[in-house]
Design a protein around this motif. Structure first.
Motif, PDB file in Angstrom:
ATOM      1  N   GLY A 147       0.798  -1.217   0.000  1.00  0.00           N
ATOM      2  CA  GLY A 147       0.000   0.000   0.000  1.00  0.00           C
ATOM      3  C   GLY A 147       0.829   1.265   0.000  1.00  0.00           C
ATOM      4  N   GLY A 148       2.155   1.113   0.182  1.00  0.00           N
ATOM      5  CA  GLY A 148       3.037   2.270   0.150  1.00  0.00           C
ATOM      6  C   GLY A 148       3.669   2.643   1.475  1.00  0.00           C
ATOM      7  N   ASN A 149       3.280   1.968   2.563  1.00  0.00           N
ATOM      8  CA  ASN A 149       3.851   2.253   3.881  1.00  0.00           C
ATOM      9  C   ASN A 149       5.008   1.293   4.132  1.00  0.00           C
ATOM     10  N   SER A 150       6.217   1.815   4.120  1.00  0.00           N
ATOM     11  CA  SER A 150       7.413   0.963   4.268  1.00  0.00           C
ATOM     12  C   SER A 150       7.867   0.824   5.716  1.00  0.00           C
ATOM     13  N   ASN A 151       7.185   1.483   6.635  1.00  0.00           N
ATOM     14  CA  ASN A 151       7.604   1.473   8.040  1.00  0.00           C
ATOM     15  C   ASN A 151       6.839   0.415   8.823  1.00  0.00           C
ATOM     16  N   VAL A 152       7.300  -0.813   8.712  1.00  0.00           N
ATOM     17  CA  VAL A 152       6.650  -1.940   9.375  1.00  0.00           C
ATOM     18  C   VAL A 152       7.637  -2.611  10.328  1.00  0.00           C
ATOM     19  N   ILE A 153       7.180  -2.865  11.536  1.00  0.00           N
ATOM     20  CA  ILE A 153       7.959  -3.580  12.546  1.00  0.00           C
ATOM     21  C   ILE A 153       7.234  -4.891  12.833  1.00  0.00           C
ATOM     22  N   LEU A 154       7.941  -6.003  12.743  1.00  0.00           N
ATOM     23  CA  LEU A 154       7.346  -7.313  13.006  1.00  0.00           C
ATOM     24  C   LEU A 154       7.526  -7.685  14.472  1.00  0.00           C
ATOM     25  N   CYS A 155       6.513  -8.345  15.034  1.00  0.00           N
ATOM     26  CA  CYS A 155       6.582  -8.737  16.440  1.00  0.00           C
ATOM     27  C   CYS A 155       6.200 -10.202  16.615  1.00  0.00           C
ATOM     28  N   GLU A 156       7.120 -10.978  17.157  1.00  0.00           N
ATOM     29  CA  GLU A 156       6.845 -12.359  17.571  1.00  0.00           C
ATOM     30  C   GLU A 156       6.359 -12.304  19.017  1.00  0.00           C
ATOM     31  N   ARG A 157       5.123 -12.800  19.254  1.00  0.00           N
ATOM     32  CA  ARG A 157       4.532 -12.705  20.591  1.00  0.00           C
ATOM     33  C   ARG A 157       4.075 -14.052  21.130  1.00  0.00           C
ATOM     34  N   GLY A 158       4.632 -15.119  20.551  1.00  0.00           N
ATOM     35  CA  GLY A 158       4.250 -16.448  21.008  1.00  0.00           C
ATOM     36  C   GLY A 158       3.144 -17.019  20.158  1.00  0.00           C
ATOM     37  N   ILE A 159       3.208 -18.310  19.938  1.00  0.00           N
ATOM     38  CA  ILE A 159       2.217 -19.011  19.117  1.00  0.00           C
ATOM     39  C   ILE A 159       1.556 -20.110  19.946  1.00  0.00           C
ATOM     40  N   ARG A 160       0.426 -20.575  19.462  1.00  0.00           N
ATOM     41  CA  ARG A 160      -0.320 -21.618  20.171  1.00  0.00           C
ATOM     42  C   ARG A 160       0.217 -22.996  19.784  1.00  0.00           C
ATOM     43  N   THR A 161       0.623 -23.768  20.776  1.00  0.00           N
ATOM     44  CA  THR A 161       1.103 -25.132  20.551  1.00  0.00           C
ATOM     45  C   THR A 161       0.344 -26.059  21.508  1.00  0.00           C
ATOM     46  N   PHE A 162       0.789 -27.307  21.574  1.00  0.00           N
ATOM     47  CA  PHE A 162       0.150 -28.258  22.491  1.00  0.00           C
ATOM     48  C   PHE A 162       0.525 -27.980  23.944  1.00  0.00           C
ATOM     49  N   GLU A 163       1.556 -27.170  24.176  1.00  0.00           N
ATOM     50  CA  GLU A 163       2.010 -26.875  25.532  1.00  0.00           C
ATOM     51  C   GLU A 163       1.060 -25.893  26.220  1.00  0.00           C
ATOM     52  N   THR A 164       0.659 -26.188  27.439  1.00  0.00           N
ATOM     53  CA  THR A 164      -0.295 -25.348  28.151  1.00  0.00           C
ATOM     54  C   THR A 164       0.290 -24.690  29.401  1.00  0.00           C
ATOM     55  N   TYR A 165       1.546 -24.984  29.715  1.00  0.00           N
ATOM     56  CA  TYR A 165       2.125 -24.421  30.933  1.00  0.00           C
ATOM     57  C   TYR A 165       2.233 -22.909  30.834  1.00  0.00           C
ATOM     58  N   THR A 166       2.684 -22.428  29.672  1.00  0.00           N
ATOM     59  CA  THR A 166       2.761 -20.990  29.445  1.00  0.00           C
ATOM     60  C   THR A 166       1.561 -20.543  28.616  1.00  0.00           C
ATOM     61  N   ARG A 167       1.306 -19.245  28.631  1.00  0.00           N
ATOM     62  CA  ARG A 167       0.158 -18.707  27.904  1.00  0.00           C
ATOM     63  C   ARG A 167       0.263 -19.023  26.414  1.00  0.00           C
ATOM     64  N   ASN A 168       1.451 -18.819  25.850  1.00  0.00           N
ATOM     65  CA  ASN A 168       1.773 -19.187  24.475  1.00  0.00           C
ATOM     66  C   ASN A 168       3.176 -19.786  24.489  1.00  0.00           C
ATOM     67  N   THR A 169       3.648 -20.202  23.330  1.00  0.00           N
ATOM     68  CA  THR A 169       5.017 -20.715  23.219  1.00  0.00           C
ATOM     69  C   THR A 169       5.827 -19.723  22.403  1.00  0.00           C
ATOM     70  N   LEU A 170       6.842 -19.126  23.024  1.00  0.00           N
ATOM     71  CA  LEU A 170       7.668 -18.153  22.310  1.00  0.00           C
ATOM     72  C   LEU A 170       8.496 -18.871  21.258  1.00  0.00           C
ATOM     73  N   ASP A 171       8.312 -18.482  19.998  1.00  0.00           N
ATOM     74  CA  ASP A 171       9.096 -19.048  18.900  1.00  0.00           C
ATOM     75  C   ASP A 171      10.346 -18.205  18.721  1.00  0.00           C
ATOM     76  N   ILE A 172      11.361 -18.475  19.544  1.00  0.00           N
ATOM     77  CA  ILE A 172      12.590 -17.680  19.503  1.00  0.00           C
ATOM     78  C   ILE A 172      13.316 -17.870  18.171  1.00  0.00           C
ATOM     79  N   SER A 173      13.087 -19.022  17.529  1.00  0.00           N
ATOM     80  CA  SER A 173      13.723 -19.260  16.226  1.00  0.00           C
ATOM     81  C   SER A 173      13.186 -18.320  15.158  1.00  0.00           C
ATOM     82  N   ALA A 174      12.026 -17.707  15.414  1.00  0.00           N
ATOM     83  CA  ALA A 174      11.461 -16.773  14.436  1.00  0.00           C
ATOM     84  C   ALA A 174      12.380 -15.578  14.215  1.00  0.00           C
TER      85      ALA A 174
END
Length: 336
Positions: A226-253
């Motif tokens: 659309g023409g906006n080049s100022n984008v910051i990506l944020c990894e905030r954890g994804i849903r996996t089978f693990e339930t101990y934490t709220r989400n699973t941080l994908d540090i490899s991302a």
């Protein structure tokens, strides 16, 4: 892009397909082998519908040899993008921490936290005015009043403000917001992303809780296209089978995204874990992995927070973390 055609496909069918593809602005290169016929597509294939091609009677398989995100792709933009928010820079070796409460609750609360996180070294203030909540009965945010309180906190501290937008119709209210955040639930709200592509403000795009890295980059592509080049990506954890934490941080991302795109990448350890005691180790892991920044929830009274108190650091704990980050960051950057 390569099309593998089915055996015994008639020449007339191939010619019709090639003519149709030519109408899409693509060149074709036909290779007939003893057991397989291959049709190569040359040109911009980002707008080509793979599912449509796969559904053709004479097509056996479709393979991309180039990623479908062109503007976000490091191959076409080898240098890191540096997003500037006033005097603040993020990306290209510029590390920033965004901190503040999950929800704006009052002027006293917000301004007090803003002054505290600034003193500890945060470069931007976060705070939710509009809150997407799983339950319709949970606190939904102060909305317009919350935006006004964020502006007051900015005036008191000088910190640029980062807050989440829920709907494109709210854009006029975000005129004085420095960075517009797109939450995980809205990552694939494509009509919203199209509108944000026309906005002259940095966009912080969070990864959806069940989204792949390519889907995140394709969402960023909507904004960039659309023409906006100022984008910051944020990894905030994804849903996996693990339930101990709220989400699973994908540090490899972090390293993966650094290979694939030129856009800055930050980590949200608060939503990833859901537990304040895990924010520190996850933050340090993000720094070690090469992230361009962090967005951390800080509250002066987590036990009585209206939203996400269990994952919020106290100002004192945030100050300790910032001290450790300042120690670790130069060591990591020296290795690059």
């Amino acid at each position: 892009m390569i099309l593998l055609l089915k055996r015994n496909t008639e020449q007339q069918q191939i010619e019709h397909l090639m003519e149709w593809l030519k109408g899409l602005g693509l060149e074709t290169h036909l290779v007939k082998g003893k057991f397989q016929t291959i049709l190569g597509l040359i040109g911009d294939t980002t707008a080509v519908d793979i599912d449509l091609l796969n559904g053709l009677d004479i097509v056996e398989d479709v393979k991309r040899i180039q990623e479908p995100y062109k503007n976000a792709n490091r191959k076409f933009h080898p240098d890191d993008t540096v997003v500037e928010i006033g005097d603040i820079k993020i990306g290209g070796g510029n590390f920033q921490v965004i901190a503040g409460p999950c929800s704006v609750e009052s002027e006293e609360q917000l301004t007090g936290i803003a002054k505290s996180v600034k003193a500890s070294g945060a470069g931007m203030l976060r705070g939710g005015a509009f809150k997407p909540r799983t339950s319709p009965y949970a606190f939904q945010g102060l909305r317009g009043e919350g935006l006004e309180l964020l502006e007051k906190a900015k005036a008191a501290t000088g910190l640029p403000i980062v807050t989440e937008i829920m709907d494109a119709s709210h854009l006029p209210m975000f005129e004085n917001v420095d960075v517009i955040q797109v939450g995980a639930r809205n990552m694939q709200n494509f009509e919203l992303l199209k509108r944000l592509g026309k906005v002259d403000k940095p966009i912080l795009l969070k990864r959806g809780l069940s989204s792949t890295i390519q889907e995140l980059l394709m969402s960023a592509e909507y904004i960039l296209a659309g023409g906006n080049s100022n984008v910051i990506l944020c990894e905030r954890g994804i849903r996996t089978f693990e339930t101990y934490t709220r989400n699973t941080l994908d540090i490899s991302a972090v390293p993966v995204l650094k290979e694939l795109t030129h856009l800055p990448v930050i980590i949200d350890p608060s939503h990833a874990s859901g537990m304040a005691r895990l924010v520190k180790p996850l933050s340090l892991a993000a720094v070690a992995a090469g992230a361009d920044g962090l967005i951390i929830e800080v509250h002066n009274d987590p036990a009585h927070a209206l939203c996400d108190g269990p994952q919020s650091l106290t100002p004192e704990a945030f100050d300790e973390l910032m001290t450790q980050i300042r120690t670790l960051l130069p060591l990591i950057q020296a290795q690059k």
